[in-house]
Design a protein around this motif. Structure first.
Motif, PDB file in Angstrom:
ATOM      1  N   GLN A 214       9.250  -7.094  -7.890  1.00  0.00           N
ATOM      2  CA  GLN A 214       9.304  -8.550  -7.767  1.00  0.00           C
ATOM      3  C   GLN A 214       8.595  -9.084  -6.529  1.00  0.00           C
ATOM      4  OE1 GLN A 214      13.173 -10.367  -9.173  1.00  0.00           O
ATOM      5  NE2 GLN A 214      13.939  -8.462  -8.337  1.00  0.00           N
ATOM      6  N   THR A 215       8.223  -8.200  -5.602  1.00  0.00           N
ATOM      7  CA  THR A 215       7.648  -8.654  -4.339  1.00  0.00           C
ATOM      8  C   THR A 215       6.417  -7.824  -3.984  1.00  0.00           C
ATOM      9  OG1 THR A 215       8.852  -7.126  -2.885  1.00  0.00           O
ATOM     10  CG2 THR A 215       9.996  -9.150  -3.552  1.00  0.00           C
ATOM     11  N   GLY A 216       5.822  -8.168  -2.859  1.00  0.00           N
ATOM     12  CA  GLY A 216       4.645  -7.459  -2.383  1.00  0.00           C
ATOM     13  C   GLY A 216       4.919  -6.075  -1.841  1.00  0.00           C
ATOM     14  N   ILE A 217       6.218  -5.676  -1.732  1.00  0.00           N
ATOM     15  CA  ILE A 217       6.530  -4.306  -1.300  1.00  0.00           C
ATOM     16  C   ILE A 217       7.127  -3.481  -2.436  1.00  0.00           C
ATOM     17  CG2 ILE A 217       6.852  -5.127   1.059  1.00  0.00           C
ATOM     18  CD1 ILE A 217       9.822  -4.519   0.779  1.00  0.00           C
TER      19      ILE A 217
ATOM     20  N   GLY B 290      15.309  -5.536   6.745  1.00  0.00           N
ATOM     21  CA  GLY B 290      14.620  -6.235   7.809  1.00  0.00           C
ATOM     22  C   GLY B 290      14.982  -7.709   7.779  1.00  0.00           C
ATOM     23  N   LEU B 291      14.427  -8.475   8.684  1.00  0.00           N
ATOM     24  CA  LEU B 291      14.694  -9.907   8.708  1.00  0.00           C
ATOM     25  C   LEU B 291      14.034 -10.622   7.543  1.00  0.00           C
ATOM     26  CD1 LEU B 291      14.352 -10.816  12.503  1.00  0.00           C
ATOM     27  CD2 LEU B 291      16.407 -10.172  11.213  1.00  0.00           C
ATOM     28  N   LEU B 292      12.886 -10.113   7.091  1.00  0.00           N
ATOM     29  CA  LEU B 292      12.127 -10.779   6.039  1.00  0.00           C
ATOM     30  C   LEU B 292      11.659  -9.780   5.000  1.00  0.00           C
ATOM     31  CD1 LEU B 292       9.741 -12.976   8.251  1.00  0.00           C
ATOM     32  CD2 LEU B 292      11.877 -13.724   7.164  1.00  0.00           C
ATOM     33  N   THR B 293      11.319 -10.287   3.824  1.00  0.00           N
ATOM     34  CA  THR B 293      10.512  -9.539   2.873  1.00  0.00           C
ATOM     35  C   THR B 293       9.340 -10.445   2.514  1.00  0.00           C
ATOM     36  OG1 THR B 293      10.534  -8.205   0.862  1.00  0.00           O
ATOM     37  CG2 THR B 293      11.795 -10.264   0.805  1.00  0.00           C
ATOM     38  N   TYR B 294       8.491 -10.012   1.558  1.00  0.00           N
ATOM     39  CA  TYR B 294       7.248 -10.737   1.303  1.00  0.00           C
ATOM     40  C   TYR B 294       6.937 -10.744  -0.186  1.00  0.00           C
ATOM     41  CZ  TYR B 294       6.885 -10.218   6.307  1.00  0.00           C
ATOM     42  OH  TYR B 294       7.164 -10.267   7.652  1.00  0.00           O
ATOM     43  N   ASP B 295       6.457 -11.907  -0.673  1.00  0.00           N
ATOM     44  CA  ASP B 295       6.109 -11.997  -2.077  1.00  0.00           C
ATOM     45  C   ASP B 295       4.717 -11.401  -2.307  1.00  0.00           C
ATOM     46  OD1 ASP B 295       4.235 -13.920  -1.315  1.00  0.00           O
ATOM     47  OD2 ASP B 295       5.418 -15.611  -2.090  1.00  0.00           O
TER      48      ASP B 295
ATOM     49  N   GLN C 214       1.956 -12.705  -2.698  1.00  0.00           N
ATOM     50  CA  GLN C 214       0.919 -13.372  -1.905  1.00  0.00           C
ATOM     51  C   GLN C 214       1.126 -13.143  -0.408  1.00  0.00           C
ATOM     52  OE1 GLN C 214       2.564 -15.150  -4.577  1.00  0.00           O
ATOM     53  NE2 GLN C 214       0.870 -14.232  -5.752  1.00  0.00           N
ATOM     54  N   LEU C 215       2.074 -12.258  -0.072  1.00  0.00           N
ATOM     55  CA  LEU C 215       2.408 -11.865   1.298  1.00  0.00           C
ATOM     56  C   LEU C 215       2.985 -13.007   2.117  1.00  0.00           C
ATOM     57  CD1 LEU C 215      -0.531  -9.430   2.155  1.00  0.00           C
ATOM     58  CD2 LEU C 215       1.511  -9.072   0.766  1.00  0.00           C
ATOM     59  N   ARG C 216       3.599 -13.968   1.437  1.00  0.00           N
ATOM     60  CA  ARG C 216       4.304 -15.041   2.135  1.00  0.00           C
ATOM     61  C   ARG C 216       5.711 -14.575   2.470  1.00  0.00           C
ATOM     62  NH1 ARG C 216       2.729 -19.278  -2.551  1.00  0.00           N
ATOM     63  NH2 ARG C 216       3.866 -17.610  -3.623  1.00  0.00           N
ATOM     64  N   PRO C 217       6.215 -14.898   3.673  1.00  0.00           N
ATOM     65  CA  PRO C 217       7.546 -14.424   4.077  1.00  0.00           C
ATOM     66  C   PRO C 217       8.653 -15.028   3.237  1.00  0.00           C
ATOM     67  CG  PRO C 217       6.670 -15.972   5.694  1.00  0.00           C
ATOM     68  CD  PRO C 217       5.557 -15.680   4.744  1.00  0.00           C
TER      69      PRO C 217
END
Length: 534
Positions: free
Chosen positions: A517-520, A74-79, A81-84
């Protein structure tokens, strides 16, 4: 003096500040340094249950997301804390009125067939493919997106019809996967032959799928992040039996277990194994919440008192403690306690068989006249036990019940066709009720074709209006007020039978690095997952 913000408003404010900083320019791309780790090797994992397809734009069941998240991006992933964070977009900015968002794309990105990835692919993906075919994203796209325009080869601009507060949370890979325009344009998206051999921009390419045995992904040598991915291959093994999956991990035949891969009764034993790491991180974006879906289009679940009786007949503490072995928390409503705008002050249904029987009598419905079909949820033995427990519970208040087994594809088709009386499901929250929750209750989303829409056929115009107004509101306080009201209505009307918030455990051998490492979490691309040097 101003009154203090509610809990969720504090969180919304902190996210807004973080987003404002992010919008000034993207952070550096994650995962470029792999010092102290080795290049190459094969990671052996499990996919459970076997997915019906790997075409992520058409199917978003959990096993599809897990495997296809390494193929598509996708264009983004999320940490956490759900920050892009950057993915196929390297930077982004928003207009002050919240109606325009501009993304600058990464350079040098290629599709797996060698064709260049460009802004035209983004426009096609969002405006054509996902607008038509994606059961979640199309709601937002059709309701809020006015236009998406390519700005040269490496820029895109989204313009909204009206403000949509969680817009920047929409771009997680399974919500907004990028689809190759040159392969899908002008075709029937659902029957395109490429659905069988998916082509993305991710670090791993589809190599082989032997049904009932394994799925193999191989390293993309032209991946746009220099020096990555680390791994040569990922093999997802199909092992139908939960006990056999646990044994495969203990023997080292499998190096990674995802939540649901093994029976929860085995978690304590596996956690104690030497050289094994366990984590419950990586689910922050999803915050999965399990529920009973009762088909309200026909008797007996078209009657509110019957649905309320079902909720009083179910001992949710017993379910969490004894069926899922403590890996969960009783849900108080359709919005998870870790998600924005949660409100615990809503109608509740304590376990009370006497109350359940009284409600059945008040309903005037002969619930034993026709057997209720429980469509089994094919995600492991715990869900099989939940079906058995539910049958016993309903029979205690006068129902006749039969359980109908299904595999993942069959369950999805039957639920999507509304061919069920009662089944189980779990929803991903996606950080905001407008993205993960509303889709299960909007009247406009009671459409056939997906297991993740308003499958139960719930309809309430007031709820539709509350969801719409909350999504458009710019004030966290107003959004909280609207979502609190909608939670109260949904619980009072048993729009879905909420059960529990799911806690998932990830197990892996200690020599594997960079898995969560991320929120997903494990739905990430795995581009920098590596083994320690020996």
């Amino acid at each position: 003096m101003k009154p203090p913000l509610p809990r969720s408003s504090h969180r919304q404010a902190s996210i807004a500040l973080a987003l404002a900083a992010a919008l000034l320019g993207a952070a550096s791309v994650r995962g470029q340094s792999v010092q102290g780790q080795t290049q190459g090797g094969t990671l052996s994992a499990i996919v459970q249950p076997e997915p019906p397809t790997l075409m992520l734009g058409l199917n978003q069941q959990a096993p599809t997301i897990y495997v296809a998240g390494k193929i598509y991006q996708g264009l983004l992933t999320y940490d956490a804390q759900l920050r892009p964070q950057p993915a196929l977009a390297r930077s982004w900015k928003a207009s002050s009125d919240g109606l325009s968002y501009t993304f600058e794309l990464q350079r040098g990105v290629k599709w797996h067939d060698g064709k260049p990835f460009s802004a035209a692919d983004v426009v096609f993906s969002v405006d054509k493919f996902l607008r038509t075919a994606h059961p979640r994203s199309r709601l937002v796209i059709n309701r809020y997106l006015d236009s998406i325009t390519a700005i040269g080869e490496h820029g895109v601009e989204f313009k909204l019809k009206e403000p949509f507060s969680p817009f920047m949370s929409l771009f997680v890979v399974d919500n907004m996967p990028m689809i190759p325009k040159h392969i899908y344009e002008g075709s029937d998206f659902y029957s395109n032959p490429a659905n069988q051999t998916p082509i993305g921009t991710g670090p791993f390419k589809f190599k082989e799928w032997k049904k009932g045995s394994h799925i193999v992904l191989t390293r993309n040598p032209d991946y746009w992040k220099k020096g990555l991915p680390c791994l040569d291959e990922i093999v997802f093994r199909v092992i139908p039996d939960a006990a056999s999956r646990a044994v495969a991990f203990e023997k080292g035949d499998v190096q990674l277990l995802r939540g649901g891969d093994v029976d929860n009764v085995d978690i304590k034993r596996l956690k104690a194994l030497p050289n094994v790491t366990m984590s419950t991180r990586g689910w922050e974006m999803y915050a999965p919440l399990a529920f009973i879906s009762m088909n309200q289009r026909r008797p007996p679940f078209d009657n509110l008192k019957v649905r309320q009786a079902v909720m009083h007949a179910i001992n949710r503490k017993f379910i969490v403690d004894n069926i899922f072995f403590g890996m969960g928390k009783i849900a108080t409503g359709p919005i998870a306690s870790t998600t924005l705008y949660y409100d615990q002050n809503v109608p509740q249904y304590a376990f009370d068989l006497r109350k359940a029987r009284a409600l059945i009598q008040e309903s005037g419905v002969n619930v034993g006249a026709t057997p209720v079909r429980i469509l089994s949820f094919p995600y492991g033995s715990a869900w099989d036990r939940l079906a058995e427990y539910t049958r016993q519970s309903l029979e205690q208040i006068g129902f006749k019940v039969q359980i109908e087994p299904a595999d993942a594809g069959g369950w999805a088709k039957r639920l999507g066709d509304f061919d069920f009386d009662l089944t189980f499901n779990f929803t991903y929250q996606y950080g905001d009720p407008a993205l993960g929750v509303a889709r299960h209750f909007l009247s406009t989303n009671a459409v056939k074709g997906s297991p993740f829409v308003n499958n139960q056929g719930y309809r309430n115009p007031k709820v539709d209006a509350l969801f719409a107004n909350a999504a458009a509101a710019r004030s966290p306080e107003l959004r909280q007020k609207l979502y609190s009201e909608v939670q109260n209505i949904l619980m009072a009307e048993v729009a879905n039978g909420v059960l529990f918030e799911i806690e998932n455990a990830t197990f892996h051998q200690k020599h594997i690095r960079n898995l969560v490492q991320t929120g997903i979490g494990l739905n990430e691309s795995f581009d920098d997952v590596c083994f320690d040097k020996k």
